[in-house]
Write a protein that holds these residues in place. Structure first.
Motif, PDB file in Angstrom:
ATOM      1  N   ILE A 102       0.844  -1.204   0.000  1.00  0.00           N
ATOM      2  CA  ILE A 102       0.000   0.000   0.000  1.00  0.00           C
ATOM      3  C   ILE A 102       0.881   1.257   0.000  1.00  0.00           C
ATOM      4  O   ILE A 102       0.647   2.209  -0.729  1.00  0.00           O
ATOM      5  CB  ILE A 102      -0.921   0.002   1.240  1.00  0.00           C
ATOM      6  CG1 ILE A 102      -1.868  -1.207   1.178  1.00  0.00           C
ATOM      7  CG2 ILE A 102      -1.707   1.290   1.328  1.00  0.00           C
ATOM      8  CD1 ILE A 102      -2.567  -1.485   2.487  1.00  0.00           C
ATOM      9  N   MET A 107       0.193   6.812  -5.855  1.00  0.00           N
ATOM     10  CA  MET A 107      -0.932   7.708  -5.590  1.00  0.00           C
ATOM     11  C   MET A 107      -1.146   7.931  -4.087  1.00  0.00           C
ATOM     12  O   MET A 107      -1.771   8.899  -3.697  1.00  0.00           O
ATOM     13  CB  MET A 107      -2.212   7.144  -6.209  1.00  0.00           C
ATOM     14  CG  MET A 107      -2.471   5.702  -5.771  1.00  0.00           C
ATOM     15  SD  MET A 107      -4.069   5.042  -6.223  1.00  0.00           S
ATOM     16  CE  MET A 107      -5.123   5.782  -5.000  1.00  0.00           C
ATOM     17  N   ARG A 108      -0.562   7.048  -3.245  1.00  0.00           N
ATOM     18  CA  ARG A 108      -0.790   7.228  -1.803  1.00  0.00           C
ATOM     19  C   ARG A 108       0.340   8.001  -1.133  1.00  0.00           C
ATOM     20  O   ARG A 108       0.341   8.206   0.073  1.00  0.00           O
ATOM     21  CB  ARG A 108      -0.972   5.872  -1.131  1.00  0.00           C
ATOM     22  CG  ARG A 108      -2.199   5.173  -1.680  1.00  0.00           C
ATOM     23  CD  ARG A 108      -2.564   3.905  -0.950  1.00  0.00           C
ATOM     24  NE  ARG A 108      -3.521   3.166  -1.780  1.00  0.00           N
ATOM     25  CZ  ARG A 108      -3.222   2.073  -2.478  1.00  0.00           C
ATOM     26  NH1 ARG A 108      -2.022   1.555  -2.419  1.00  0.00           N
ATOM     27  NH2 ARG A 108      -4.138   1.501  -3.216  1.00  0.00           N
ATOM     28  N   CYS A 121     -12.668   8.120   6.255  1.00  0.00           N
ATOM     29  CA  CYS A 121     -11.231   7.905   6.140  1.00  0.00           C
ATOM     30  C   CYS A 121     -10.596   9.298   6.044  1.00  0.00           C
ATOM     31  O   CYS A 121     -10.960  10.089   5.182  1.00  0.00           O
ATOM     32  CB  CYS A 121     -10.941   7.085   4.881  1.00  0.00           C
ATOM     33  SG  CYS A 121      -9.202   7.118   4.399  1.00  0.00           S
ATOM     34  N   ALA A 123      -7.727  10.080   5.107  1.00  0.00           N
ATOM     35  CA  ALA A 123      -6.799  10.251   3.985  1.00  0.00           C
ATOM     36  C   ALA A 123      -7.552  10.612   2.711  1.00  0.00           C
ATOM     37  O   ALA A 123      -7.178  11.550   2.008  1.00  0.00           O
ATOM     38  CB  ALA A 123      -5.976   8.995   3.775  1.00  0.00           C
ATOM     39  N   CYS A 124      -8.618   9.895   2.407  1.00  0.00           N
ATOM     40  CA  CYS A 124      -9.334  10.165   1.146  1.00  0.00           C
ATOM     41  C   CYS A 124     -10.698  10.805   1.407  1.00  0.00           C
ATOM     42  O   CYS A 124     -11.382  11.210   0.460  1.00  0.00           O
ATOM     43  CB  CYS A 124      -9.496   8.888   0.328  1.00  0.00           C
ATOM     44  SG  CYS A 124     -10.657   7.713   1.032  1.00  0.00           S
ATOM     45  N   ASN A 125     -11.080  10.872   2.666  1.00  0.00           N
ATOM     46  CA  ASN A 125     -12.292  11.584   3.081  1.00  0.00           C
ATOM     47  C   ASN A 125     -13.596  10.915   2.658  1.00  0.00           C
ATOM     48  O   ASN A 125     -14.656  11.528   2.680  1.00  0.00           O
ATOM     49  CB  ASN A 125     -12.244  13.034   2.564  1.00  0.00           C
ATOM     50  CG  ASN A 125     -12.954  13.972   3.519  1.00  0.00           C
ATOM     51  OD1 ASN A 125     -13.017  13.697   4.720  1.00  0.00           O
ATOM     52  ND2 ASN A 125     -13.505  15.055   3.010  1.00  0.00           N
ATOM     53  N   CYS A 145      -9.342   0.908   3.921  1.00  0.00           N
ATOM     54  CA  CYS A 145     -10.355   1.796   3.346  1.00  0.00           C
ATOM     55  C   CYS A 145     -10.809   1.227   2.009  1.00  0.00           C
ATOM     56  O   CYS A 145      -9.983   0.843   1.172  1.00  0.00           O
ATOM     57  CB  CYS A 145      -9.772   3.198   3.164  1.00  0.00           C
ATOM     58  SG  CYS A 145     -10.828   4.314   2.241  1.00  0.00           S
ATOM     59  N   SER A 147     -12.060   2.733  -0.350  1.00  0.00           N
ATOM     60  CA  SER A 147     -11.821   3.658  -1.456  1.00  0.00           C
ATOM     61  C   SER A 147     -10.324   3.770  -1.784  1.00  0.00           C
ATOM     62  O   SER A 147      -9.906   3.530  -2.906  1.00  0.00           O
ATOM     63  CB  SER A 147     -12.380   5.031  -1.104  1.00  0.00           C
ATOM     64  OG  SER A 147     -11.943   5.990  -2.024  1.00  0.00           O
ATOM     65  N   CYS A 148      -9.491   4.150  -0.775  1.00  0.00           N
ATOM     66  CA  CYS A 148      -8.068   4.392  -1.081  1.00  0.00           C
ATOM     67  C   CYS A 148      -7.179   3.215  -0.681  1.00  0.00           C
ATOM     68  O   CYS A 148      -5.977   3.249  -0.928  1.00  0.00           O
ATOM     69  CB  CYS A 148      -7.593   5.677  -0.406  1.00  0.00           C
ATOM     70  SG  CYS A 148      -7.407   5.550   1.386  1.00  0.00           S
ATOM     71  N   GLN A 149      -7.748   2.167  -0.082  1.00  0.00           N
ATOM     72  CA  GLN A 149      -7.026   0.930   0.281  1.00  0.00           C
ATOM     73  C   GLN A 149      -6.051   1.095   1.441  1.00  0.00           C
ATOM     74  O   GLN A 149      -5.298   0.180   1.740  1.00  0.00           O
ATOM     75  CB  GLN A 149      -6.260   0.329  -0.925  1.00  0.00           C
ATOM     76  CG  GLN A 149      -7.039   0.283  -2.223  1.00  0.00           C
ATOM     77  CD  GLN A 149      -8.331  -0.512  -2.116  1.00  0.00           C
ATOM     78  OE1 GLN A 149      -8.385  -1.532  -1.431  1.00  0.00           O
ATOM     79  NE2 GLN A 149      -9.393  -0.035  -2.732  1.00  0.00           N
ATOM     80  N   ARG A 150      -6.016   2.256   2.069  1.00  0.00           N
ATOM     81  CA  ARG A 150      -5.097   2.411   3.199  1.00  0.00           C
ATOM     82  C   ARG A 150      -5.629   1.642   4.420  1.00  0.00           C
ATOM     83  O   ARG A 150      -6.841   1.542   4.616  1.00  0.00           O
ATOM     84  CB  ARG A 150      -4.935   3.881   3.563  1.00  0.00           C
ATOM     85  CG  ARG A 150      -4.169   4.667   2.519  1.00  0.00           C
ATOM     86  CD  ARG A 150      -3.860   6.061   3.029  1.00  0.00           C
ATOM     87  NE  ARG A 150      -3.090   6.796   2.019  1.00  0.00           N
ATOM     88  CZ  ARG A 150      -3.634   7.552   1.062  1.00  0.00           C
ATOM     89  NH1 ARG A 150      -4.947   7.684   0.998  1.00  0.00           N
ATOM     90  NH2 ARG A 150      -2.879   8.176   0.168  1.00  0.00           N
TER      91      ARG A 150
END
Ligand SMILES: [Zn+2]
Length: 173
Positions: A102, A107-108, A121, A123-125, A145, A147-150
């Motif tokens: 990750i 992109m992260r 989240c 990070a990506c809200n 997450c 959406s953002c996979q974190r």
């Protein structure tokens, strides 16, 4: 003048002398003028030297400060690397590999972990599904997450009176 044999010669000598004397006066005036100018310039040079000295002192102090800050930063970086090593040793290989995968995705921007606050989240809200958020709050599995996979973590809110009593232990809860 004594060598002048005619009046014309005499006058010619006289005018040459007049001309030279005029030139001498002009030069003397110019010398005085230049001396006056150089006085002001000397003052300027002295002032410039003074401010250069001040600036040098300031730059030296800033350099020293930067060096001190750099060495403090290096020290805390070393400590963080050590701390990271201890944490890596304490998690399973699969979890660490998941984390690294990750983290390395461009992109992260190197951020593999995000806090969940108020069902979002940070990070990506993105807002989480209610069931997902409740599962996350239980804290018995590692959830990412959607959406953002974190990897998400949840810190329960701390009551103000707990914070006032013992801030350190309250934050750890
Ligand atoms: Zn996210």
């Amino acid at each position: 003048m004594l060598e002048a044999k005619t009046n014309d010669q005499y006058r010619a000598f006289q005018s040459e002398i007049d001309f030279c004397q005029k030139e001498i006066r002009k030069s003397e005036d110019r010398i005085l003028e230049l001396m006056g100018e150089s006085e002001a310039l000397d003052k300027n040079v002295k002032a410039a030297e003074e401010s250069l000295k001040e600036e040098k002192t300031q730059v030296d102090a800033e350099k020293r400060e930067a060096r001190e800050r750099t060495s403090a930063d290096q020290k805390s970086a070393q400590e963080l690397v050590k701390e990271r090593g201890a944490i890596v040793a304490s998690v399973s290989g699969a979890t660490y590999q998941r984390y690294e995968r990750i983290r390395k995705a461009k992109m992260r921007r190197g951020l593999a972990v995000a806090e969940a606050v108020d069902g979002r989240c940070t990070a990506c809200n993105i807002a989480m599904r209610l069931q997902f958020y409740q599962d996350l709050k239980k804290g018995d599995q590692i959830l990412a997450c959607e959406s953002c996979q974190r990897i998400l973590y949840y810190n329960p809110p701390v009551a103000a009176e707990d914070l006032a009593a013992d801030p350190a232990s309250a934050v750890r809860q």
